[in-house]
Design a protein around this motif. Structure first.
Motif, PDB file in Angstrom:
ATOM      1  N   ASP A 255       5.716  12.844   2.215  1.00 58.33           N
ATOM      2  CA  ASP A 255       6.170  11.722   2.300  1.00 58.33           C
ATOM      3  C   ASP A 255       6.189  10.791   1.866  1.00 58.33           C
ATOM      4  O   ASP A 255       7.221  10.060   1.340  1.00 58.33           O
ATOM      5  CB  ASP A 255       4.654  11.443   2.669  1.00 58.33           C
ATOM      6  N   GLN A 256       5.288  11.055  -0.065  1.00 58.14           N
ATOM      7  CA  GLN A 256       5.778  10.528  -1.349  1.00 58.14           C
ATOM      8  C   GLN A 256       7.404  10.564  -1.829  1.00 58.14           C
ATOM      9  O   GLN A 256       7.798   9.776  -2.581  1.00 58.14           O
ATOM     10  CB  GLN A 256       5.346  10.690  -2.389  1.00 58.14           C
TER      11      GLN A 256
ATOM     12  N   HIS B  35      -6.606   7.495   9.386  1.00 59.21           N
ATOM     13  CA  HIS B  35      -7.548   8.331   8.491  1.00 59.21           C
ATOM     14  C   HIS B  35      -6.972   8.289   7.309  1.00 59.21           C
ATOM     15  O   HIS B  35      -8.965   7.736   6.544  1.00 59.21           O
ATOM     16  CB  HIS B  35      -6.689  10.036   8.528  1.00 59.21           C
ATOM     17  N   LEU B  36      -6.342   7.958   6.686  1.00 53.99           N
ATOM     18  CA  LEU B  36      -6.210   7.551   5.239  1.00 53.99           C
ATOM     19  C   LEU B  36      -7.098   5.749   4.660  1.00 53.99           C
ATOM     20  O   LEU B  36      -7.548   6.526   3.632  1.00 53.99           O
ATOM     21  CB  LEU B  36      -4.806   6.347   5.016  1.00 53.99           C
TER      22      LEU B  36
ATOM     23  N   ARG C  67      -2.813   8.737  10.620  1.00 56.29           N
ATOM     24  CA  ARG C  67      -2.316   9.076   9.374  1.00 56.29           C
ATOM     25  C   ARG C  67      -3.136   7.173   8.638  1.00 56.29           C
ATOM     26  O   ARG C  67      -4.091   8.092   7.616  1.00 56.29           O
ATOM     27  CB  ARG C  67      -1.265   9.599   8.844  1.00 56.29           C
ATOM     28  N   TRP C  68      -2.502   6.752   9.389  1.00 58.99           N
ATOM     29  CA  TRP C  68      -3.056   5.090   8.244  1.00 58.99           C
ATOM     30  C   TRP C  68      -4.563   5.332   8.570  1.00 58.99           C
ATOM     31  O   TRP C  68      -5.346   4.647   7.507  1.00 58.99           O
ATOM     32  CB  TRP C  68      -2.176   4.024   9.033  1.00 58.99           C
TER      33      TRP C  68
ATOM     34  N   MET D 294      -4.122  -0.546   9.994  1.00 58.08           N
ATOM     35  CA  MET D 294      -5.503   0.135   8.824  1.00 58.08           C
ATOM     36  C   MET D 294      -6.511  -1.109   9.248  1.00 58.08           C
ATOM     37  O   MET D 294      -7.501  -0.894   9.014  1.00 58.08           O
ATOM     38  CB  MET D 294      -4.512  -0.367   8.257  1.00 58.08           C
TER      39      MET D 294
ATOM     40  N   GLU E 255       0.693   4.054  -0.350  1.00 60.27           N
ATOM     41  CA  GLU E 255      -0.180   5.030   0.177  1.00 60.27           C
ATOM     42  C   GLU E 255       0.184   5.401   1.253  1.00 60.27           C
ATOM     43  O   GLU E 255       0.180   6.842   2.203  1.00 60.27           O
ATOM     44  CB  GLU E 255      -1.653   5.864  -0.518  1.00 60.27           C
ATOM     45  N   ALA E 256      -0.071   4.142   1.896  1.00 64.13           N
ATOM     46  CA  ALA E 256      -0.024   4.377   3.488  1.00 64.13           C
ATOM     47  C   ALA E 256       1.375   4.265   3.930  1.00 64.13           C
ATOM     48  O   ALA E 256       1.984   4.673   4.493  1.00 64.13           O
ATOM     49  CB  ALA E 256      -0.826   3.237   4.262  1.00 64.13           C
TER      50      ALA E 256
ATOM     51  N   SER F 135     -11.294   7.233   5.104  1.00 68.18           N
ATOM     52  CA  SER F 135     -11.398   8.370   3.561  1.00 68.18           C
ATOM     53  C   SER F 135     -11.985   6.821   2.196  1.00 68.18           C
ATOM     54  O   SER F 135     -12.253   7.464   1.913  1.00 68.18           O
ATOM     55  CB  SER F 135     -10.108   9.086   2.875  1.00 68.18           C
ATOM     56  N   ARG F 136     -11.076   6.441   2.596  1.00 69.35           N
ATOM     57  CA  ARG F 136     -11.594   4.749   1.580  1.00 69.35           C
ATOM     58  C   ARG F 136     -12.796   4.875   1.643  1.00 69.35           C
ATOM     59  O   ARG F 136     -13.875   4.002   0.444  1.00 69.35           O
ATOM     60  CB  ARG F 136     -10.577   4.183   1.429  1.00 69.35           C
TER      61      ARG F 136
ATOM     62  N   ASP G  86       0.668  -0.964   0.200  1.00 70.04           N
ATOM     63  CA  ASP G  86      -0.152   0.197   0.050  1.00 70.04           C
ATOM     64  C   ASP G  86       0.657   1.021   0.133  1.00 70.04           C
ATOM     65  O   ASP G  86       1.296   1.864   1.218  1.00 70.04           O
ATOM     66  CB  ASP G  86      -0.521   0.161   1.624  1.00 70.04           C
TER      67      ASP G  86
END
Length: 154
Positions: A77-78, A127-128, A124-125, A97, A37-38, A131-132, A35
């Protein structure tokens, strides 16, 4: 804005060199997290002395992570390298997650659900992952570094 320093590609060699100065033998390789993004740009540290970074709840790994980010001079982050030893951080990401998905299910059923205190990255994980999900929101509560996360129906 900070001036860019070490590139993402140069970080494995940088870590190996710093470790060698400490008398540690480690190998550092890119290892996808599943993942991106995470947990983007995951670098797995292995070798005979890699476990030393995971000792004492990963304090040395956290310190090395901080030094790497300072050397990179980035704040996106990226573009930053994220370190892992023996899959400990990858496992924690998957665990948090899963907690976020559980909280989302509970929030759909009950209206809201609050998870215990989490670190900024762990929040953050959550929230991510939430958010999905359709029709749900999240909010960190309180002050300080470690805060609870509330998941709720919108």
């Amino acid at each position: 804005m900070r001036k860019s320093g070490a590139s993402l590609e140069s970080v494995p060699e940088l870590i190996a060199r710093w470790s060698a100065h400490l008398g540690l033998v480690v190998e550092v390789k890119a290892a996808p997290s599943g993942d991106e993004e995470a947990f983007p740009n995951r670098l797995a540290i292995s070798g005979p002395d890699a476990g030393r970074f995971a000792a004492d709840r990963g304090v040395a790994l956290d310190a090395l992570q901080f030094l790497v980010h300072e050397a990179q001079g980035e704040r996106e982050d990226q573009k930053l390298a994220y370190l892992d030893v023996k899959g400990v951080r990858l496992f924690r990401m998957q665990e948090v997650m899963a907690m976020g998905r559980f909280a989302a299910d509970r929030a759909r059923e009950l209206g809201s659900h609050t998870l215990g205190a989490l670190s900024p990255r762990e929040r953050r994980w959550v929230h991510l992952v939430v958010s999905r999900e359709e029709g749900l929101g999240t909010e960190s509560e309180g002050t300080g570094t470690f805060k609870p996360v509330k998941v709720f129906r919108k």
